[in-house]
Design a protein around this motif. Structure first.
Motif, PDB file in Angstrom:
ATOM      1  N   MET A  12      58.463  -8.781  62.927  1.00  0.00           N
ATOM      2  CA  MET A  12      57.427  -9.731  62.546  1.00  0.00           C
ATOM      3  C   MET A  12      56.562 -10.062  63.757  1.00  0.00           C
ATOM      4  N   GLY A  13      55.254  -9.908  63.586  1.00  0.00           N
ATOM      5  CA  GLY A  13      54.349 -10.169  64.702  1.00  0.00           C
ATOM      6  C   GLY A  13      54.130  -8.935  65.564  1.00  0.00           C
ATOM      7  N   ASN A  14      54.950  -7.900  65.361  1.00  0.00           N
ATOM      8  CA  ASN A  14      54.760  -6.650  66.091  1.00  0.00           C
ATOM      9  C   ASN A  14      54.292  -5.568  65.109  1.00  0.00           C
ATOM     10  N   GLU A  15      55.240  -4.740  64.607  1.00  0.00           N
ATOM     11  CA  GLU A  15      54.833  -3.738  63.607  1.00  0.00           C
ATOM     12  C   GLU A  15      54.188  -4.400  62.392  1.00  0.00           C
ATOM     13  N   VAL A  16      54.809  -5.498  61.974  1.00  0.00           N
ATOM     14  CA  VAL A  16      54.239  -6.248  60.864  1.00  0.00           C
ATOM     15  C   VAL A  16      53.284  -7.288  61.466  1.00  0.00           C
ATOM     16  N   HIS A  17      52.011  -6.890  61.496  1.00  0.00           N
ATOM     17  CA  HIS A  17      51.017  -7.723  62.173  1.00  0.00           C
ATOM     18  C   HIS A  17      50.793  -9.028  61.405  1.00  0.00           C
ATOM     19  N   ALA A  18      50.679  -8.911  60.100  1.00  0.00           N
ATOM     20  CA  ALA A  18      50.463 -10.112  59.289  1.00  0.00           C
ATOM     21  C   ALA A  18      51.161  -9.939  57.954  1.00  0.00           C
ATOM     22  N   LEU A  19      51.754 -11.014  57.482  1.00  0.00           N
ATOM     23  CA  LEU A  19      52.498 -10.969  56.228  1.00  0.00           C
ATOM     24  C   LEU A  19      52.168 -12.209  55.405  1.00  0.00           C
ATOM     25  N   SER A  20      51.555 -11.969  54.251  1.00  0.00           N
ATOM     26  CA  SER A  20      51.363 -13.077  53.317  1.00  0.00           C
ATOM     27  C   SER A  20      52.634 -13.192  52.496  1.00  0.00           C
ATOM     28  N   ILE A  21      53.118 -14.398  52.338  1.00  0.00           N
ATOM     29  CA  ILE A  21      54.400 -14.582  51.661  1.00  0.00           C
ATOM     30  C   ILE A  21      54.238 -15.480  50.440  1.00  0.00           C
ATOM     31  N   ILE A  22      54.733 -14.988  49.318  1.00  0.00           N
ATOM     32  CA  ILE A  22      54.866 -15.826  48.131  1.00  0.00           C
ATOM     33  C   ILE A  22      56.365 -15.916  47.881  1.00  0.00           C
ATOM     34  N   ALA A  23      56.931 -17.074  48.093  1.00  0.00           N
ATOM     35  CA  ALA A  23      58.386 -17.240  47.995  1.00  0.00           C
ATOM     36  C   ALA A  23      58.719 -18.278  46.941  1.00  0.00           C
ATOM     37  N   LYS A  24      59.282 -17.818  45.830  1.00  0.00           N
ATOM     38  CA  LYS A  24      59.557 -18.715  44.700  1.00  0.00           C
ATOM     39  C   LYS A  24      61.015 -18.584  44.258  1.00  0.00           C
ATOM     40  N   THR A  25      61.461 -19.576  43.534  1.00  0.00           N
ATOM     41  CA  THR A  25      62.765 -19.460  42.867  1.00  0.00           C
ATOM     42  C   THR A  25      62.517 -18.983  41.432  1.00  0.00           C
ATOM     43  N   GLN A  26      63.578 -18.502  40.790  1.00  0.00           N
ATOM     44  CA  GLN A  26      63.465 -18.077  39.384  1.00  0.00           C
ATOM     45  C   GLN A  26      62.918 -19.220  38.530  1.00  0.00           C
ATOM     46  N   ALA A  27      63.435 -20.411  38.772  1.00  0.00           N
ATOM     47  CA  ALA A  27      63.044 -21.577  37.970  1.00  0.00           C
ATOM     48  C   ALA A  27      61.546 -21.861  38.104  1.00  0.00           C
ATOM     49  N   GLU A  28      61.027 -21.714  39.325  1.00  0.00           N
ATOM     50  CA  GLU A  28      59.601 -21.988  39.545  1.00  0.00           C
ATOM     51  C   GLU A  28      58.723 -20.980  38.808  1.00  0.00           C
ATOM     52  N   LEU A  29      59.195 -19.758  38.724  1.00  0.00           N
ATOM     53  CA  LEU A  29      58.432 -18.738  38.005  1.00  0.00           C
ATOM     54  C   LEU A  29      58.520 -18.974  36.500  1.00  0.00           C
ATOM     55  N   GLY A  30      59.703 -19.386  36.070  1.00  0.00           N
ATOM     56  CA  GLY A  30      59.932 -19.606  34.647  1.00  0.00           C
ATOM     57  C   GLY A  30      59.097 -20.751  34.097  1.00  0.00           C
ATOM     58  N   GLY A  31      58.872 -21.773  34.948  1.00  0.00           N
ATOM     59  CA  GLY A  31      58.142 -22.957  34.517  1.00  0.00           C
ATOM     60  C   GLY A  31      56.688 -22.650  34.364  1.00  0.00           C
TER      61      GLY A  31
END
Lengths: 111, 82
Positions: free
Chosen positions: B63-82
């Motif tokens: 992270m920050g080297n080979e992976v220069h930038a990473l957009s992250i969408i981090a959810k739980t199952q419940a959050e997606l279900g709602g």
């Protein structure tokens, strides 16, 4: 490196709203930095401290080390680390960023 | 612009899956900028910063080297279900 940590600490606590970014608000050098600048503008924040991490590799490393966060941009409000572009965007979309910025002293009077 | 070592979205995805075995992971990207959609119940009760830190930790030094930038969408199952 300790001097740089001290420098970052002073900057973080030196203004209500502090943005570490690539380039300047007038001329961002990265799309993610540009996006955070735009969000601050939409929130009516006209007066904030921005620091260009492209100034030097050592400075960029110090900024990352201070927050223990591997990327830039990085936003701080009242000394508290808020996050990078994704988090700032998500908080803005939820209307939470506006609340965090409210009364931060750098919001324009007209707003 | 010098492009040093590059990494594929598939490789980023494998690394994230190894580091977050409970998670569903999907990564897209161009070799420098990536977007990761991660669904895991381990995010339950965690704020945005803590969720991102978990993802960054899984990538380690990349992270920050080979992976220069990473957009992250981090959810739980419940959050997606709602």
């Amino acid at each position: 490196m300790e001097d740089l940590q001290e420098k970052v600490k002073k900057q973080v606590h030196g203004s209500d709203v502090v943005l570490y970014m690539k380039g300047t608000p007038q001329m961002p050098q990265c799309g993610f930095s540009a996006q955070v600048v735009e969000i601050l503008r939409r929130c009516g924040v006209t007066n904030y401290a921005s620091y260009d991490v492209l100034e030097s590799m050592d400075f960029m490393a110090a900024v990352k080390k201070y927050s223990n966060w591997p990327t830039n941009p990085q936003l701080y409000i009242r000394g508290e680390f808020i996050g990078g572009c994704d988090i700032t965007t998500e908080l803005y979309q939820k209307g939470e960023l506006q609340k965090m910025l409210d009364g931060a002293g750098s919001k324009s009077d007209e707003n | 612009m010098e492009y040093e070592i590059s990494i594929t979205p598939g490789e980023v995805e494998s690394i994230l899956k190894a580091g977050l075995p409970e998670a569903e992971v999907h990564v897209t990207g161009d070799g420098r900028h990536f977007e990761a959609r991660i669904v895991s119940n381990e995010f339950e009760g965690l704020g945005l910063i803590a969720r991102h830190r978990k993802v960054y930790a899984a990538l380690g030094e990349k992270m920050g080297n080979e992976v220069h930038a990473l957009s992250i969408i981090a959810k739980t199952q419940a959050e997606l279900g709602g």
